[in-house]
Design a protein around this motif. Structure first.
Motif, PDB file in Angstrom:
ATOM      1  N   GLU A 160       0.832  -1.206   0.000  1.00  0.00           N
ATOM      2  CA  GLU A 160       0.000   0.000   0.000  1.00  0.00           C
ATOM      3  C   GLU A 160       0.866   1.256   0.000  1.00  0.00           C
ATOM      4  O   GLU A 160       0.490   2.274  -0.583  1.00  0.00           O
ATOM      5  N   SER A 161       2.024   1.171   0.652  1.00  0.00           N
ATOM      6  CA  SER A 161       2.930   2.321   0.670  1.00  0.00           C
ATOM      7  C   SER A 161       3.390   2.671  -0.736  1.00  0.00           C
ATOM      8  O   SER A 161       3.442   3.842  -1.118  1.00  0.00           O
ATOM      9  N   ALA A 162       3.715   1.654  -1.520  1.00  0.00           N
ATOM     10  CA  ALA A 162       4.130   1.894  -2.901  1.00  0.00           C
ATOM     11  C   ALA A 162       2.973   2.444  -3.727  1.00  0.00           C
ATOM     12  O   ALA A 162       3.149   3.340  -4.558  1.00  0.00           O
ATOM     13  N   ALA A 163       1.784   1.922  -3.487  1.00  0.00           N
ATOM     14  CA  ALA A 163       0.614   2.371  -4.246  1.00  0.00           C
ATOM     15  C   ALA A 163       0.303   3.841  -3.991  1.00  0.00           C
ATOM     16  O   ALA A 163      -0.247   4.530  -4.854  1.00  0.00           O
ATOM     17  N   ALA A 164       0.674   4.357  -2.790  1.00  0.00           N
ATOM     18  CA  ALA A 164       0.406   5.760  -2.470  1.00  0.00           C
ATOM     19  C   ALA A 164       1.113   6.701  -3.424  1.00  0.00           C
ATOM     20  O   ALA A 164       0.688   7.850  -3.618  1.00  0.00           O
ATOM     21  N   ALA A 165       2.194   6.229  -4.035  1.00  0.00           N
ATOM     22  CA  ALA A 165       2.961   7.082  -4.939  1.00  0.00           C
ATOM     23  C   ALA A 165       2.333   7.190  -6.322  1.00  0.00           C
ATOM     24  O   ALA A 165       2.659   8.112  -7.080  1.00  0.00           O
ATOM     25  N   ALA A 166       1.457   6.266  -6.678  1.00  0.00           N
ATOM     26  CA  ALA A 166       0.918   6.216  -8.039  1.00  0.00           C
ATOM     27  C   ALA A 166       0.233   7.504  -8.478  1.00  0.00           C
ATOM     28  O   ALA A 166       0.514   8.010  -9.575  1.00  0.00           O
ATOM     29  N   PRO A 167      -0.665   8.094  -7.669  1.00  0.00           N
ATOM     30  CA  PRO A 167      -1.320   9.333  -8.124  1.00  0.00           C
ATOM     31  C   PRO A 167      -0.329  10.463  -8.356  1.00  0.00           C
ATOM     32  O   PRO A 167      -0.501  11.273  -9.275  1.00  0.00           O
ATOM     33  N   HIS A 168       0.707  10.531  -7.535  1.00  0.00           N
ATOM     34  CA  HIS A 168       1.695  11.595  -7.667  1.00  0.00           C
ATOM     35  C   HIS A 168       2.558  11.383  -8.899  1.00  0.00           C
ATOM     36  O   HIS A 168       2.863  12.334  -9.629  1.00  0.00           O
ATOM     37  N   GLY A 169       2.960  10.138  -9.144  1.00  0.00           N
ATOM     38  CA  GLY A 169       3.722   9.847 -10.353  1.00  0.00           C
ATOM     39  C   GLY A 169       2.934  10.177 -11.602  1.00  0.00           C
ATOM     40  O   GLY A 169       3.457  10.768 -12.559  1.00  0.00           O
ATOM     41  N   ALA A 170       1.643   9.823 -11.598  1.00  0.00           N
ATOM     42  CA  ALA A 170       0.791  10.104 -12.752  1.00  0.00           C
ATOM     43  C   ALA A 170       0.596  11.603 -12.943  1.00  0.00           C
ATOM     44  O   ALA A 170       0.602  12.108 -14.079  1.00  0.00           O
ATOM     45  N   GLU A 255      20.811   3.890 -15.753  1.00  0.00           N
ATOM     46  CA  GLU A 255      20.723   3.277 -17.081  1.00  0.00           C
ATOM     47  C   GLU A 255      19.647   3.919 -17.950  1.00  0.00           C
ATOM     48  O   GLU A 255      19.771   3.970 -19.173  1.00  0.00           O
ATOM     49  N   HIS A 256      18.579   4.418 -17.332  1.00  0.00           N
ATOM     50  CA  HIS A 256      17.455   4.968 -18.094  1.00  0.00           C
ATOM     51  C   HIS A 256      17.353   6.492 -17.994  1.00  0.00           C
ATOM     52  O   HIS A 256      16.365   7.068 -18.438  1.00  0.00           O
ATOM     53  N   ASP A 257      18.365   7.114 -17.411  1.00  0.00           N
ATOM     54  CA  ASP A 257      18.417   8.574 -17.336  1.00  0.00           C
ATOM     55  C   ASP A 257      17.140   9.143 -16.728  1.00  0.00           C
ATOM     56  O   ASP A 257      16.537  10.103 -17.257  1.00  0.00           O
ATOM     57  N   VAL A 258      16.714   8.564 -15.622  1.00  0.00           N
ATOM     58  CA  VAL A 258      15.487   8.984 -14.936  1.00  0.00           C
ATOM     59  C   VAL A 258      15.677  10.379 -14.345  1.00  0.00           C
ATOM     60  O   VAL A 258      16.751  10.730 -13.846  1.00  0.00           O
ATOM     61  N   ASP A 259      14.623  11.200 -14.385  1.00  0.00           N
ATOM     62  CA  ASP A 259      14.683  12.581 -13.904  1.00  0.00           C
ATOM     63  C   ASP A 259      14.162  12.757 -12.486  1.00  0.00           C
ATOM     64  O   ASP A 259      14.576  13.682 -11.787  1.00  0.00           O
ATOM     65  N   ILE A 260      13.224  11.921 -12.075  1.00  0.00           N
ATOM     66  CA  ILE A 260      12.652  12.020 -10.736  1.00  0.00           C
ATOM     67  C   ILE A 260      12.122  10.654 -10.329  1.00  0.00           C
ATOM     68  O   ILE A 260      11.561   9.924 -11.153  1.00  0.00           O
ATOM     69  N   VAL A 261      12.323  10.309  -9.052  1.00  0.00           N
ATOM     70  CA  VAL A 261      11.765   9.087  -8.486  1.00  0.00           C
ATOM     71  C   VAL A 261      10.615   9.474  -7.568  1.00  0.00           C
ATOM     72  O   VAL A 261      10.746  10.382  -6.741  1.00  0.00           O
ATOM     73  N   VAL A 262       9.481   8.817  -7.730  1.00  0.00           N
ATOM     74  CA  VAL A 262       8.315   9.052  -6.879  1.00  0.00           C
ATOM     75  C   VAL A 262       8.036   7.747  -6.143  1.00  0.00           C
ATOM     76  O   VAL A 262       7.740   6.726  -6.765  1.00  0.00           O
TER      77      VAL A 262
END
Length: 308
Positions: A160-170, A255-262
């Motif tokens: 559930e903790s990981a799922a909390a990030a989904a709306p913010h990532g989207a 490896e994927h040049d990610v700009d932000i981690v949520v």
């Protein structure tokens, strides 16, 4: 989702860099900006004269004015607050009092002691805040005023903790036209123990990967349900590092040049103020790009906001 962004500032380069990130987000999300400077109680006690006390406050006013000028340049409503106390405590309290929807704070440089410390104020805010916190690293690789979130990484373990990030990532991906990467890391050290990481049965590893892919698919479906037009990439990777899942995230970012981690955290314990789970804490300390940390308690509010 973000209509009031709080920027704590202390006059450091890290704080100014983070403030610029926060101001850009305020412009993008059409948000109000709150700027706060805390005169540390310890410094206040060390002031021996009224003049020294006044100098501390005048310095705070100058710091606030500098960031206020930056925020005013993007034509956003701005408020400034000069207060006293323990910085981490006052910042978290101010975020709650002002009903902030995002807090943007700088991270001190990594130390020589195994890159273990975030800096006292940053860590203290993360331990106390119920508001999502964007931590901007000292080595922010962006150009001076050009911020791009073209690749957003949302790690998941199916919790559930990981799922909390989904709306913010989207939400971030939608506003910046970004690709969302949904990742699960299979930690072979944790699964097999320190002496068995190389000897796990193939079928067992495949089951772990299948569980990881199920978690990835679930979170990807959640994000896609919020915006079907978002571009999604999903992956499951293995790691044998003693840094565990955090090492897999760190390698994927590079490896994927990610700009932000949520990413989500595990929430506070009833016994001690411990916001960060071990994976989130290690990622914050060792990954040198902005990290948006979302508490599980934020999940319900995020769901409500993004479903409107």
């Amino acid at each position: 989702m973000y209509d009031r962004i709080l920027l704590p500032v202390d006059g450091s380069d890290e704080a100014k860099r983070a403030a610029k990130r926060g101001i850009e987000l305020a412009r993008t999300f059409d948000a109000a900006v709150d700027i706060v400077h805390v005169v540390e109680r310890r410094s206040r006690r060390l002031a021996r004269t009224d003049d020294e006390t006044a100098q501390l406050r005048e310095r705070g006013k100058r710091i606030l004015a500098e960031i206020e000028a930056l925020a005013s340049a993007v034509d956003r409503p701005v408020t400034t607050t000069l207060t006293e106390g323990t910085p981490a405590v006052r910042i978290a309290e101010h975020a709650a009092d002002r009903d902030a929807s995002l807090l943007v704070i700088g991270k001190q440089g990594l130390t020589g002691l195994g890159k273990r410390l975030l800096g006292g104020v940053t860590e203290g805010v993360l331990q106390r805040s119920d508001v999502p916190v964007l931590v901007v690293p000292a080595g922010d690789r962006s150009a001076e005023d050009a911020f791009d979130y073209a690749r957003v990484l949302v790690p998941t373990d199916g919790s559930e903790s990981a799922a909390a990030a989904a709306p913010h990532g989207a939400t971030v991906a939608r506003r910046y036209g970004a690709t969302v990467h949904v990742l699960s890391v299979v930690d072979l050290q944790a699964a097999g123990g320190a002496f068995n990481a190389g000897g796990l049965e193939k079928s067992f590893v495949e089951r772990l990967e299948a569980q990881g892919m199920a978690a990835v698919d679930e979170l990807a479906d959640e994000i896609e349900g919020r915006d079907a037009d978002l571009e999604l990439e999903t992956d499951v990777v293995r790691t044998t590092s003693f840094d565990g899942v955090a090492a897999g995230i760190r390698e994927y970012v590079a490896e994927h040049d990610v700009d932000i981690v949520v990413m989500g955290s595990h929430g506070r314990s009833n016994l001690r103020r411990q916001l960060l789970g071990s994976v989130t804490a290690t990622v914050l300390r060792t990954v040198d790009i902005p990290i948006l940390v979302v508490t599980r308690s934020e999940s319900a509010a995020a769901v409500e906001e993004t479903s409107e």
